[in-house]
Enzyme design. Structure first.
Site, PDB file in Angstrom:
ATOM      1  N   HIS A   4     -15.924  -6.631   5.078  1.00 50.32           N
ATOM      2  CA  HIS A   4     -16.958  -5.595   4.526  1.00 50.32           C
ATOM      3  C   HIS A   4     -17.663  -6.212   3.680  1.00 50.32           C
ATOM      4  CE1 HIS A   4     -14.594  -1.495   5.319  1.00 50.32           C
ATOM      5  NE2 HIS A   4     -14.740  -2.312   6.254  1.00 50.32           N
ATOM      6  N   TYR A  13     -16.962   5.908  -2.047  1.00 49.00           N
ATOM      7  CA  TYR A  13     -16.471   6.276  -3.364  1.00 49.00           C
ATOM      8  C   TYR A  13     -17.226   7.385  -3.797  1.00 49.00           C
ATOM      9  CZ  TYR A  13     -13.727   1.895  -4.140  1.00 49.00           C
ATOM     10  OH  TYR A  13     -12.487   0.928  -3.662  1.00 49.00           O
ATOM     11  N   PRO A  46      -5.788   2.363  -9.160  1.00 47.55           N
ATOM     12  CA  PRO A  46      -6.210   1.711  -7.705  1.00 47.55           C
ATOM     13  C   PRO A  46      -7.499   1.791  -7.686  1.00 47.55           C
ATOM     14  CG  PRO A  46      -4.786   3.747  -7.637  1.00 47.55           C
ATOM     15  CD  PRO A  46      -4.746   3.600  -9.090  1.00 47.55           C
ATOM     16  N   LYS A  48      -7.417  -3.555  -7.613  1.00 47.47           N
ATOM     17  CA  LYS A  48      -7.268  -4.805  -8.001  1.00 47.47           C
ATOM     18  C   LYS A  48      -5.868  -5.184  -8.335  1.00 47.47           C
ATOM     19  CE  LYS A  48     -11.384  -6.068  -8.961  1.00 47.47           C
ATOM     20  NZ  LYS A  48     -11.733  -6.611  -7.624  1.00 47.47           N
ATOM     21  N   TYR A  58     -15.902  -6.487  -8.179  1.00 42.59           N
ATOM     22  CA  TYR A  58     -15.311  -5.639  -7.188  1.00 42.59           C
ATOM     23  C   TYR A  58     -14.622  -6.645  -5.940  1.00 42.59           C
ATOM     24  CZ  TYR A  58     -13.883  -2.156  -3.528  1.00 42.59           C
ATOM     25  OH  TYR A  58     -13.290  -1.374  -2.497  1.00 42.59           O
TER      26      TYR A  58
HETATM   27  C1  LIG Z   1      -0.615   3.979  -3.655  1.00 44.90           C
HETATM   28  C2  LIG Z   1      -1.282   2.652  -3.994  1.00 44.90           C
HETATM   29  C3  LIG Z   1      -2.321   2.020  -3.807  1.00 44.90           C
HETATM   30  C4  LIG Z   1      -2.877   0.788  -4.060  1.00 44.90           C
HETATM   31  N1  LIG Z   1      -3.992   0.231  -3.844  1.00 44.90           N
HETATM   32  C5  LIG Z   1      -4.213  -0.853  -3.965  1.00 44.90           C
HETATM   33  C6  LIG Z   1      -5.563  -1.423  -3.336  1.00 44.90           C
HETATM   34  O1  LIG Z   1      -6.232  -0.929  -2.802  1.00 44.90           O
HETATM   35  N2  LIG Z   1      -5.882  -2.770  -3.633  1.00 44.90           N
HETATM   36  C7  LIG Z   1      -5.069  -3.346  -4.695  1.00 44.90           C
HETATM   37  O2  LIG Z   1      -5.330  -4.636  -4.858  1.00 44.90           O
HETATM   38  N3  LIG Z   1      -3.808  -2.898  -5.160  1.00 44.90           N
HETATM   39  C8  LIG Z   1      -3.545  -1.767  -4.605  1.00 44.90           C
HETATM   40  N4  LIG Z   1      -2.171  -1.219  -5.160  1.00 44.90           N
HETATM   41  C9  LIG Z   1      -1.531  -2.041  -5.922  1.00 44.90           C
HETATM   42  C10 LIG Z   1      -0.573  -3.017  -5.317  1.00 44.90           C
HETATM   43  O3  LIG Z   1       0.109  -2.393  -4.263  1.00 44.90           O
HETATM   44  C11 LIG Z   1       0.308  -3.739  -6.175  1.00 44.90           C
HETATM   45  O4  LIG Z   1      -0.255  -4.308  -7.209  1.00 44.90           O
HETATM   46  C12 LIG Z   1       1.066  -4.882  -5.584  1.00 44.90           C
HETATM   47  O5  LIG Z   1       2.019  -4.247  -4.595  1.00 44.90           O
HETATM   48  C13 LIG Z   1       1.895  -5.777  -6.395  1.00 44.90           C
HETATM   49  O6  LIG Z   1       2.427  -6.776  -5.967  1.00 44.90           O
HETATM   50  P1  LIG Z   1       3.925  -7.350  -6.403  1.00 44.90           P
HETATM   51  O7  LIG Z   1       4.403  -8.422  -5.520  1.00 44.90           O
HETATM   52  O8  LIG Z   1       3.734  -7.705  -7.868  1.00 44.90           O
HETATM   53  O9  LIG Z   1       4.616  -6.270  -6.713  1.00 44.90           O
HETATM   54  P2  LIG Z   1       5.507  -5.366  -5.862  1.00 44.90           P
HETATM   55  O10 LIG Z   1       4.715  -5.070  -4.366  1.00 44.90           O
HETATM   56  O11 LIG Z   1       5.934  -3.953  -6.368  1.00 44.90           O
HETATM   57  O12 LIG Z   1       6.820  -6.081  -5.093  1.00 44.90           O
HETATM   58  C14 LIG Z   1       7.937  -5.982  -6.120  1.00 44.90           C
HETATM   59  C15 LIG Z   1       9.194  -6.435  -5.205  1.00 44.90           C
HETATM   60  O13 LIG Z   1      10.321  -6.529  -6.199  1.00 44.90           O
HETATM   61  C16 LIG Z   1      11.367  -5.836  -5.641  1.00 44.90           C
HETATM   62  N5  LIG Z   1      12.404  -5.841  -6.469  1.00 44.90           N
HETATM   63  C17 LIG Z   1      12.283  -4.946  -7.618  1.00 44.90           C
HETATM   64  N6  LIG Z   1      13.655  -5.161  -8.383  1.00 44.90           N
HETATM   65  C18 LIG Z   1      14.278  -6.076  -7.978  1.00 44.90           C
HETATM   66  C19 LIG Z   1      15.357  -6.761  -8.435  1.00 44.90           C
HETATM   67  N7  LIG Z   1      16.191  -6.137  -9.535  1.00 44.90           N
HETATM   68  N8  LIG Z   1      15.972  -7.749  -7.579  1.00 44.90           N
HETATM   69  C20 LIG Z   1      15.218  -8.006  -6.375  1.00 44.90           C
HETATM   70  N9  LIG Z   1      14.038  -7.484  -5.957  1.00 44.90           N
HETATM   71  C21 LIG Z   1      13.462  -6.596  -6.842  1.00 44.90           C
HETATM   72  C22 LIG Z   1      10.920  -4.644  -4.883  1.00 44.90           C
HETATM   73  O14 LIG Z   1      11.664  -3.947  -3.953  1.00 44.90           O
HETATM   74  C23 LIG Z   1       9.457  -5.047  -4.419  1.00 44.90           C
HETATM   75  O15 LIG Z   1       9.708  -5.432  -3.028  1.00 44.90           O
HETATM   76  C24 LIG Z   1      -1.816  -0.277  -4.906  1.00 44.90           C
HETATM   77  C25 LIG Z   1      -0.662   0.492  -5.225  1.00 44.90           C
HETATM   78  C26 LIG Z   1      -0.188   1.857  -4.851  1.00 44.90           C
HETATM   79  C27 LIG Z   1       1.066   2.349  -5.257  1.00 44.90           C
END
Ligand SMILES: Cc1cc2nc3c(=O)[nH]c(=O)nc-3n(C[C@H](O)[C@H](O)[C@H](O)COP(=O)(O)OP(=O)(O)OC[C@H]3O[C@@H](n4cnc5c(N)ncnc54)[C@H](O)[C@@H]3O)c2cc1C
Length: 390
Positions: free
Chosen positions: A72, A199, A291, A295, A383
């Site tokens: 995009h 948006y 969201p 980011k 962005y």
């Molecule tokens: C509805 C929604 C929309 C979003 N839209 C966007 C977007 O458009 N753009 C964007 O950049 N971000 C967006 N985000 C945010 C983005 O999804 C998160 O920031 C991202 O998933 C972070 O990745 P992570 O690996 O840090 O954490 P997570 O994806 O939360 O992964 C953490 C992992 O750790 C595991 N875990 C937890 N506790 C334990 C434990 N005790 N032992 C072993 N494993 C464990 C969990 O099961 C999970 O798989 C959105 C979030 C939501 C909820």
């Protein structure tokens, strides 16, 4: 079990870190509490900054992203019956973003890891991190009904906002902001009604039109805090979206079957510092943003890029310059993304206690972006992603 880097969490942060370390010849083990099916289906982010795409390429995990990702070149802002396009390449010296669902990023990384290693254990729940101040921290975890231990040189806490890692750090400083509204997100089996994200700010509340592929739309509505998705039958969702996206021309919203519906609270949280001894936090374990700025996933990836560089430096030379400054390096970018997400959220959502003054200030901000190249360039730079501080 013994490894160099024990990674708690198999979300985007943990999986990408494992892949970058594997390619640098550093062994690690990933512990993920959920099943493979669960992590591959969890609907979340979809917008990847250029730096995130580059990191996935560097990890050798972008084959499908490069063919199926939708590049995009801008976004559209809608307000007061007007529409205004923000063109990223002309405002940022050529930067773009890519639409590719987080579910697909996770599937790609899981498939590579299961095929090539390092070990990734599903349904392996970390219970505690012991002796993080020592040279050999231990992760205690439960797997296949047994309690086991993983002794490491370093532990990466990539276990998301509700994980256990952050609680292992001694009380640092936490900053929180809860916004007085939530997002109702729907996934629909219908071609997007637009080529780029829209948006929309209206007096009825905010709406976002996004997409996951050429045949799947992802749409969001601002709803009151505490909303139950069951109070939003499909027709009500489509009618409200159509009202919030309405402009004074013949643009029309394409409707189709809704396959998923969920409500997400809007909040920001930052924990400082992101390191204690040999335990380092990355991604949602350390910080979350509303969201609106897209980011969260991108910040998880930028933390992991810094962390991987630090671990590679330490592994190759014994130097720990990057790891010693890990927290400050990550937090510079985290606070910029938090500021941007907060600005976008405030500019586009209607507050339950908002008045005519708030309404006019929001419109003035949007009109400034529409009228000023400098204001639009500032939005486009944030962005599409600020540079890594390395
Ligand atoms: C509805 C929604 C929309 C979003 N839209 C966007 C977007 O458009 N753009 C964007 O950049 N971000 C967006 N985000 C945010 C983005 O999804 C998160 O920031 C991202 O998933 C972070 O990745 P992570 O690996 O840090 O954490 P997570 O994806 O939360 O992964 C953490 C992992 O750790 C595991 N875990 C937890 N506790 C334990 C434990 N005790 N032992 C072993 N494993 C464990 C969990 O099961 C999970 O798989 C959105 C979030 C939501 C909820």
């Amino acid at each position: 079990m013994r490894t160099t880097v024990g990674i708690i969490g198999g979300g985007p942060a943990g999986l990408l870190l494992a892949r970058l370390l594997h390619r640098a010849g550093i062994d690690c083990v990933v512990l993920e509490s959920r099943s493979r099916e669960y992590v591959e289906q969890r609907q979340r982010a979809g917008m990847l900054e250029q730096g995130t795409v580059d990191a996935l390429r560097e990890a050798g995990a972008a084959a499908r992203l490069d063919t199926e990702g939708l590049v995009h070149h801008g976004i559209e802002l809608r307000f007061d019956g007007e529409r205004h396009r923000v063109d990223f390449p002309s405002l940022t010296g050529g930067r773009t973003v890519t639409i590719y669902a987080q579910t697909e990023v996770v599937k790609d990384l899981v498939a590579l890891q299961l095929a090539e290693g390092p070990p990734l254990l599903f349904e392996a729940e970390a219970l505690a991190v012991e002796k993080p101040e020592s040279g050999a921290p231990v992760v205690r975890f439960r797997h296949e009904g047994r309690e086991r231990t993983l002794t490491c040189d370093w532990v990466a806490g990539c276990d998301g906002f509700h994980g256990i890692s952050r609680g292992v750090l001694p009380a640092g400083r936490s900053y929180t902001r809860a916004y007085p509204y939530a997002w109702l997100g729907v996934l629909a089996e219908v071609a997007p009604s637009c080529e780029e994200l829209i948006y929309a700010r209206s007096e009825r509340g905010f709406a976002l039109h996004s997409m996951r592929s050429p045949s799947v739309s992802r749409l969001y509505l601002q709803v009151p805090e505490g909303t139950d998705a069951r109070d939003w039958p499909d027709d009500r969702v489509w009618d409200e979206l159509a009202a919030r996206f309405a402009v004074g021309d013949d643009w029309a919203l394409c409707r189709g079957p809704i396959t998923a519906k969920s409500v997400t609270p809007m909040r920001a949280f930052v924990h400082e510092p992101m390191r204690h001894g040999r335990l380092l936090l990355a991604g949602d374990a350390a910080h979350i943003v509303p969201p609106t700025g897209a980011k969260g996933l991108n910040l998880a990836v930028s933390d992991v890029r810094i962390l991987a560089r630090g671990l590679v430096e330490w592994h190759r030379s014994g130097e720990s310059h990057v790891l010693d400054h890990y927290s400050e390096l990550c937090l510079q970018r985290v606070w910029q993304a938090t500021r941007f997400s907060d600005d976008m959220t405030r500019m586009l959502h209607t507050r339950p206690d908002g008045d005519a003054f708030d309404h006019q200030v929001q419109l003035a901000r949007l009109r400034r972006i529409a009228a000023s190249r400098e204001a639009a360039a500032e939005l486009a730079a944030n962005y599409s992603g600020l540079p890594l501080p390395l």
